[in-house]
Design an enzyme around this catalytic site. Structure first.
Site, PDB file in Angstrom:
ATOM      1  N   ASP A  99       0.811  -1.217   0.000  1.00 15.65           N
ATOM      2  CA  ASP A  99       0.000   0.000   0.000  1.00 15.65           C
ATOM      3  C   ASP A  99       0.845   1.267   0.000  1.00 15.65           C
ATOM      4  O   ASP A  99       2.003   1.273   0.438  1.00 15.65           O
ATOM      5  CB  ASP A  99      -0.894   0.032   1.243  1.00 15.65           C
ATOM      6  CG  ASP A  99      -2.109  -0.860   1.120  1.00 15.65           C
ATOM      7  OD1 ASP A  99      -2.174  -1.652   0.172  1.00 15.65           O
ATOM      8  OD2 ASP A  99      -2.990  -0.764   2.000  1.00 15.65           O
ATOM      9  N   HIS A 150      -5.981   3.302  -4.210  1.00 15.31           N
ATOM     10  CA  HIS A 150      -5.904   3.543  -2.763  1.00 15.31           C
ATOM     11  C   HIS A 150      -6.163   5.017  -2.453  1.00 15.31           C
ATOM     12  O   HIS A 150      -5.685   5.532  -1.440  1.00 15.31           O
ATOM     13  CB  HIS A 150      -4.518   3.122  -2.258  1.00 15.31           C
ATOM     14  CG  HIS A 150      -4.444   2.859  -0.782  1.00 15.31           C
ATOM     15  ND1 HIS A 150      -5.421   2.193  -0.073  1.00 15.31           N
ATOM     16  CD2 HIS A 150      -3.487   3.173   0.131  1.00 15.31           C
ATOM     17  CE1 HIS A 150      -5.065   2.095   1.195  1.00 15.31           C
ATOM     18  NE2 HIS A 150      -3.898   2.706   1.350  1.00 15.31           N
ATOM     19  N   HIS A 154      -4.876   9.558   0.431  1.00 17.56           N
ATOM     20  CA  HIS A 154      -4.934   8.666   1.598  1.00 17.56           C
ATOM     21  C   HIS A 154      -5.736   9.266   2.755  1.00 17.56           C
ATOM     22  O   HIS A 154      -5.310   9.262   3.908  1.00 17.56           O
ATOM     23  CB  HIS A 154      -3.512   8.330   2.061  1.00 17.56           C
ATOM     24  CG  HIS A 154      -3.419   7.059   2.866  1.00 17.56           C
ATOM     25  ND1 HIS A 154      -3.662   7.012   4.219  1.00 17.56           N
ATOM     26  CD2 HIS A 154      -3.094   5.797   2.511  1.00 17.56           C
ATOM     27  CE1 HIS A 154      -3.482   5.782   4.672  1.00 17.56           C
ATOM     28  NE2 HIS A 154      -3.135   5.020   3.640  1.00 17.56           N
ATOM     29  N   HIS A 244       3.691  -2.284   3.143  1.00 18.23           N
ATOM     30  CA  HIS A 244       3.685  -0.924   2.588  1.00 18.23           C
ATOM     31  C   HIS A 244       5.008  -0.653   1.889  1.00 18.23           C
ATOM     32  O   HIS A 244       6.066  -1.028   2.394  1.00 18.23           O
ATOM     33  CB  HIS A 244       3.473   0.108   3.699  1.00 18.23           C
ATOM     34  CG  HIS A 244       2.162  -0.041   4.404  1.00 18.23           C
ATOM     35  ND1 HIS A 244       1.962  -0.951   5.430  1.00 18.23           N
ATOM     36  CD2 HIS A 244       0.964   0.587   4.229  1.00 18.23           C
ATOM     37  CE1 HIS A 244       0.703  -0.867   5.850  1.00 18.23           C
ATOM     38  NE2 HIS A 244       0.082   0.053   5.138  1.00 18.23           N
TER      39      HIS A 244
END
Length: 278
Positions: A99, A150, A154, A244
């Site tokens: 991510d 995503h 964020h 991540h």
């Protein structure tokens, strides 16, 4: 928002999101209630603020011209009430997801390790990172990785109105299409915080919601050994691993994957990605 406030929010969100389960890949996927829902789906969880690790890059999106081809129109999907959780079917299949990137400092090292072992993974990218690092999405496309949405910055979607959520998602899908060559078919909510609008808008844009099963908590920088142990101890058929490749110092993540990836392969796991829907 101050750093200590962000950290407190992340801990609270993680506690709430931990109840959410796994993901899906190239097989029948099972939603939270155990119902088989069709082919190719998966599951969510929390992460750090992606903007922390951004660095300047010469690669930027160019504005579309009047001669540019029109955007692809995605096929609308069934609106789910929660993220798709688990893959079923035979075999020791797992999905690796990363991510908050791409990031020019860490993503290339992760891609190098995946290439070394001929493994494909999923990258849930943030639009503002894509704009700075288009060449990394081109590499992901060349090497067969799946790229998911995503959001652009964020944010915590549960604090946004419907128009703001649409903007975050749609602009990111546009950036992915420009850099990767195809619109994304998967979406993951930042922090694993979903709401009805996110499910509805994702379905309208042709994206299935994906969560995760095993959270490495690498965003907390717990140490390379701890990350390795969380992946190896959590490995099981149908599991989706959350790591991540941006959002902070991901040196531990880069080191850890070099250890746990060959371990999974030697243990007989097949690391796979969802098949692209027609």
């Amino acid at each position: 928002m101050q750093k200590d406030q962000l950290f407190t929010r992340r801990r609270m969100l993680l506690a709430g999101a931990a109840a959410l389960g796994a993901a899906g890949t190239a097989g029948i996927v099972v939603a939270a209630g155990g119902e088989e829902t069709g082919r190719n789906a998966a599951a969510p969880v929390a992460g750090p603020q992606a903007r922390q690790a951004l660095k300047p890059s010469a690669f930027r999106l160019q504005p579309l011209t009047g001669d540019a081809p029109p955007r692809a129109v995605p096929r609308r999907l069934k609106v789910r009430d929660e993220p798709v959780l688990r893959i079923s079917g035979g075999g020791r299949r797992m999905v690796l997801t990363f991510d908050d990137g791409p990031n020019p400092e860490y993503t290339p090292h992760i891609l190098d390790t995946l290439a070394k072992y001929r493994v494909r993974a999923m990258f849930f990218v943030c639009g503002e990172c894509v704009v700075e690092n288009r060449e990394l999405l081109a590499r992901m496309a060349d090497e067969g990785h799946v790229v998911g949405n995503h959001t652009w910055t964020h944010p915590l979607l549960t604090e946004l109105d419907r128009h703001e959520i649409r903007s975050e998602m749609e602009s990111t899908s546009d950036a992915i299409e420009d850099a990767y060559g195809q619109r994304p078919q998967w979406f993951r909510a930042p922090y694993g915080a979903w709401n009805r609008a996110a499910f509805q808008l994702g379905a309208q844009m042709g994206m299935e919601p994906m969560a995760w099963t095993v959270d490495t908590t690498d965003w907390m920088e717990p140490g390379t050994d701890t990350i390795v142990d969380r992946v190896e101890s959590g490995a099981a058929p149908g599991v989706v691993v959350l790591s991540h490749d941006a959002g902070g110092d991901r040196t531990q993540t880069v080191r850890a994957i070099r250890e746990w990836l060959p371990y999974l392969i030697d243990s007989g796991y097949h690391l796979t990605v969802p098949a692209r829907r027609a």
